[in-house]
Design a protein around this motif. Structure first.
Motif, short mmCIF file in Angstrom:
data_model
loop_
_atom_site.label_atom_id
_atom_site.label_comp_id
_atom_site.label_asym_id
_atom_site.label_seq_id
_atom_site.Cartn_x
_atom_site.Cartn_y
_atom_site.Cartn_z
N LEU A 274 -4.59 -21.15 -0.06
CA LEU A 274 -4.53 -20.74 1.34
C LEU A 274 -3.56 -21.60 2.12
O LEU A 274 -2.84 -21.10 2.99
CB LEU A 274 -5.92 -20.80 1.98
N ALA A 275 -3.50 -22.90 1.81
CA ALA A 275 -2.56 -23.79 2.51
C ALA A 275 -1.12 -23.35 2.27
O ALA A 275 -0.30 -23.35 3.21
CB ALA A 275 -2.77 -25.23 2.04
N GLU A 276 -0.78 -22.98 1.04
CA GLU A 276 0.56 -22.47 0.75
C GLU A 276 0.83 -21.19 1.54
O GLU A 276 1.92 -21.01 2.11
CB GLU A 276 0.72 -22.19 -0.74
N PHE A 277 -0.14 -20.29 1.52
CA PHE A 277 0.01 -19.04 2.26
C PHE A 277 0.26 -19.32 3.74
O PHE A 277 1.16 -18.74 4.35
CB PHE A 277 -1.25 -18.19 2.10
N ALA A 278 -0.53 -20.21 4.34
CA ALA A 278 -0.38 -20.52 5.77
C ALA A 278 0.97 -21.12 6.07
O ALA A 278 1.62 -20.75 7.06
CB ALA A 278 -1.51 -21.45 6.21
N ARG A 279 1.43 -22.04 5.22
CA ARG A 279 2.75 -22.65 5.44
C ARG A 279 3.85 -21.60 5.35
O ARG A 279 4.77 -21.56 6.17
CB ARG A 279 3.00 -23.77 4.43
N ASP A 280 3.78 -20.75 4.34
CA ASP A 280 4.82 -19.74 4.12
C ASP A 280 4.88 -18.72 5.26
O ASP A 280 5.93 -18.13 5.51
CB ASP A 280 4.59 -19.00 2.80
N HIS A 281 3.74 -18.49 5.91
CA HIS A 281 3.66 -17.46 6.94
C HIS A 281 3.35 -18.05 8.32
O HIS A 281 2.81 -17.34 9.18
CB HIS A 281 2.61 -16.41 6.56
N ARG A 282 3.73 -19.29 8.51
CA ARG A 282 3.39 -19.95 9.76
C ARG A 282 3.89 -19.18 10.98
O ARG A 282 3.15 -18.98 11.96
CB ARG A 282 3.96 -21.37 9.80
N ASP A 283 5.12 -18.72 10.92
CA ASP A 283 5.70 -18.00 12.08
C ASP A 283 4.91 -16.73 12.38
O ASP A 283 4.70 -16.38 13.54
CB ASP A 283 7.17 -17.67 11.84
N HIS A 284 4.51 -16.03 11.32
CA HIS A 284 3.74 -14.81 11.51
C HIS A 284 2.38 -15.12 12.15
O HIS A 284 1.96 -14.45 13.09
CB HIS A 284 3.55 -14.10 10.17
N LEU A 285 1.72 -16.14 11.62
CA LEU A 285 0.41 -16.51 12.17
C LEU A 285 0.53 -16.97 13.61
O LEU A 285 -0.35 -16.70 14.43
CB LEU A 285 -0.21 -17.62 11.31
N ALA A 286 1.62 -17.64 13.92
CA ALA A 286 1.81 -18.14 15.29
C ALA A 286 1.98 -17.02 16.29
O ALA A 286 1.68 -17.19 17.48
CB ALA A 286 3.01 -19.08 15.34
N ARG A 287 2.44 -15.86 15.82
CA ARG A 287 2.64 -14.72 16.72
C ARG A 287 1.36 -13.96 16.98
O ARG A 287 1.29 -13.15 17.90
CB ARG A 287 3.67 -13.74 16.14
N ASP A 288 0.35 -14.16 16.13
CA ASP A 288 -0.90 -13.40 16.28
C ASP A 288 -1.57 -13.68 17.62
O ASP A 288 -1.51 -14.78 18.12
CB ASP A 288 -1.87 -13.76 15.13
#
Length: 288
Positions: A274-288
């Motif tokens: 999950l940590a890898e997923f979050a790092r890879d998609h940080r920009d996407h998560l930040a837009r949520d």
């Protein structure tokens, strides 16, 4: 030489969907690919990928897509007509002499599954298993990518209540699929239930997202009834909303609380955390 390329072509169904797009990315440049889409204008244009228009709801449109295909990635959308769509694809594959089908099913697919989606997938799994075509079935756990759009205002929503789930990254599903589609023989007749490296609660997911985003994220659990009302308010149709609420009940009971080594056994590396997923998609998560 033309015959060898033709015979090795891989067909990807559902090619405009999130998982199938990742399968195409995994295979692009490694094998001749044909992608089945209902709407060519929505397809990602990749070199070496032949896009063919067809519809799994209309079997008379499938012949050209399946002609000359060696292996098939069979994914059809969740819905009440899913068994019919899968049936049409399997029949087209049988008529075309396809040598192997890799089918994406659902976690816990069985005739007594706690969700109607799982019971519908069981019908299609059994049909494929009795089709005479060599097969492999993938039953992935809850996608990490399903968490997109659920982090808003510092709060995380989800479908697992206070239980845990072995969340899996779609990219790992695609990596497993790509490996089997290229070298199917060792995987014939096998069912893989794909998970991430550990089972996590959504409280732990919220903490990880908070670390990645450098701001507090808090998990807010809701009941199946509250989840159903939320989905309907989002404009999701009733059938789909009710199925998602069924998953809330199932996951909330601990139904998906496990992790295994199935990804690693196929691709030779651990699944993404999950940590890898979050790092890879940080920009996407930040837009949520």
């Amino acid at each position: 030489m033309d015959y060898i390329v033709f015979a090795m072509t891989i067909l990807i169904t559902g090619a405009n969907g999130a998982v199938s797009r990742e399968v195409i990315r995994e295979l692009a440049g490694k094998a001749p690919l044909r992608a089945l889409v209902r709407d060519k204008s929505q397809a990602t244009d990749l070199d070496g990928v032949e896009y063919v228009v067809g519809d799994l709801d209309q079997p008379d449109t499938l012949g050209p897509a399946f002609a000359g295909i060696r292996t098939v990635w069979l994914l059809n959308a969740m819905g009440p007509m899913a068994p019919s769509q899968s049936m049409n694809a399997v029949w087209a594959a049988k008529q075309a002499g396809v040598e192997h089908i890799v089918r994406m099913s659902a976690i816990g697919a069985a005739f007594d599954a706690p969700t109607r989606n799982g019971r519908l997938h069981a019908l299609s799994d059994v049909e494929l298993q009795n089709s005479g075509i060599p097969w492999t079935i993938l039953r992935p756990s809850h996608f990490m990518q399903n968490l997109f759009g659920s982090v808003g205002g510092g709060e995380l929503n989800g479908l697992i209540g206070e239980s845990k789930v072995g969340f899996v990254d779609i990219r790992d599903i695609a990596a497993v699929a790509a490996e089997i589609l290229q070298r199917p023989e060792p995987h014939a007749g096998k069912i893989y239930t794909l998970t991430g490296p550990e089972s996590l609660s959504l409280h732990e997911v919220a903490e990880e997202f908070g670390r990645t985003l450098d701001r507090p994220v808090r998990y807010v659990s809701d009941s199946a009834e509250e989840a159903l009302a939320r989905f309907l308010a989002y404009g999701i149709d009733r059938w789909m909303s009710e199925v998602l609420a069924e998953y809330r009940v199932a996951y909330g009971s601990g139904w998906g609380d496990f992790a295994n080594d199935h990804v690693a056994s196929v691709v030779g590396r651990p699944p993404r955390s999950l940590a890898e997923f979050a790092r890879d998609h940080r920009d996407h998560l930040a837009r949520d």
